[in-house]
Enzyme design. Structure first.
Site: not given
Ligand code: NCD
Ligand code: ZN
Ligand code: ZN
Length: 386
Positions: A20, A22, A111, A265
């Site tokens: 991610h 952002r 996601d 992730d």
């Molecule tokens: C993800 C995020 O922060 O974008 N967070 C996470 O805990 N994996 C979004 C998500 O998958 O819930």
């Molecule tokens: Zn994710």
């Molecule tokens: Zn996820």
């Protein structure tokens, strides 16, 4: 300047199928520039950027805008992941094929929210099948683990009074999507597998010849649910950290290939989004700079995965998922290289402030971990060196 490579191991440039970044929307937490600098420091030369930005990556135009920003600022290759549904709202399909055509996107994900509508999911599988794309699922049935779910459902969640996230919420929706993948012939990728029952579903699907791949995160390979006992929101993540028996099952599944690849992730969050009550805090933790370190300690040092296995789980296999077919193959003389050089012995105590990321939500803070990456080369350019 020359680098003495004696004692170092050369790996293909690592590929992360799940980060991610952002940008756009939460540049206070991370940007394409800072997130990919963290990736380079972690040995990565390509990452897939998830779709839950603001706005969500649900049109060809937005996917191309992300690719253009990456071309200007990124320290590695950035592949945009498309959203399955418009605004990730789970109601109407996004522009799947146009995003694929415009930005080379192979994967589409929901996601942060699983599509509860099985018929809509069937249509999404059929659409990606048309261009041999992949449906990448967050793997959470929102009816079994609701929006507040934040702790592995068990003795600890009961004691802390936290809304539980049963492993069935993961295995049940993966089982459904295995059937939709089989029905449509489409490729299906399971994001961040966390639970033992899901591994059985994936093993059975592979035995049937379903076109399925799966990823595990470094944090689910190392950290356990008991870290939540003090309600430290650093350890809040979707899906939640699990008890040790699931961690062991996940390590075995990475070792035997049931889990094809590591995906961090990487989920950077601004301090104020973590400085909240546990149920209200944002889920997610950073991971790019410690991913290889965790794989070394949990799999390589115990003798469960050799370096060729690391190259497979962290480069070749995610590269194939993203359509980066040249990644990790031998490079002919004169061709730009993607590689990293690794010192397997170096160790340090992890310092969350010593990072290229804009965020500090590092679950390994203070832990003694390998500090392996000495050099990263992306498309022939040095993107990190120590
Ligand atoms: C993800 C995020 O922060 O974008 N967070 C996470 O805990 N994996 C979004 C998500 O998958 O819930
Ligand atoms: Zn994710
Ligand atoms: Zn996820």
């Amino acid at each position: 300047a020359r680098l003495d490579g004696s004692g170092l191991i050369a790996l293909p440039g690592l590929v992360d199928p799940h980060v991610h970044l952002r940008e756009p929307g939460r540049e206070d937490a991370e940007t394409i520039r800072t997130g990919t600098a963290a990736a380079a420091r972690g040995g990565f030369t390509a990452v897939q950027a998830m779709a839950n930005t603001s706005p969500v990556t649900d049109t060809a135009e937005l996917a191309c805008a992300m690719a253009a920003t990456a071309a200007e600022h990124a320290a590695c290759v950035v592949i945009p992941c498309g959203a399955i549904t418009q605004r990730l709202a789970g109601e109407h399909l996004a522009e799947l094929e146009p995003i694929h055509r415009a930005a080379g996107t192979m994967c589409f994900s929901d996601d942060g929210k699983c599509v509860a509508d099985s018929q809509l999911m069937r249509e999404a599988f059929e659409e990606v099948r048309a261009f041999d794309g992949v449906l990448a699922q967050h793997a959470q049935d929102p009816r079994l683990a609701g929006p507040d779910a934040c702790c592995h459902e068990g003795e600890l969640s009961a004691r802390l009074g936290l809304p539980g996230w049963t492993t069935a919420a993961e295995s049940a929706i993966v089982a459904r999507d295995v059937e939709l993948a089989a029905l449509t012939g489409a490729r299906y990728h399971v994001c961040h597998v966390s639970a033992q029952p899901t591994l059985d579903v994936i093993r059975a699907a592979k035995a049937r010849g379903v076109r399925i791949t799966a990823e595990a995160t470094p944090h689910h390979l190392l950290l356990t649910t008991d870290l939540l006992a003090d309600l430290d929101t650093t350890f809040k993540v979707n899906p939640p950290l699990r008890p040790a028996e699931h961690v062991e099952a996940l390590r075995a599944a990475v070792a035997d290939g049931t889990v094809d690849m590591i995906g961090t992730d990487h989920a950077p969050h601004a301090p104020q989004d973590k400085a909240k009550a546990f149920v209200a805090a944002s889920p997610g933790m950073v991971g790019l700079e410690q991913s290889l370190a965790v794989v070394i300690d949990t799999l390589v040092r115990p003798g469960r995965l050799d370096w060729a296995g690391v190259a497979d789980r962290m480069a070749h296999s995610p590269a194939a998922l993203l359509g980066l077919t040249d990644q990790g193959r031998p490079v002919a003389p004169g061709e730009p290289a993607n590689l990293c050089l690794v010192d397997p012995e170096a160790r340090h105590a992890v310092d969350p402030t010593d990072t290229e990321s804009r965020s500090r939500n590092n679950p390994y803070a203070g832990r003694d971990l390998p500090d392996p990456v000495r050099l990263t080369v992306c498309l022939g350019h040095v993107t990190y060196r120590r």
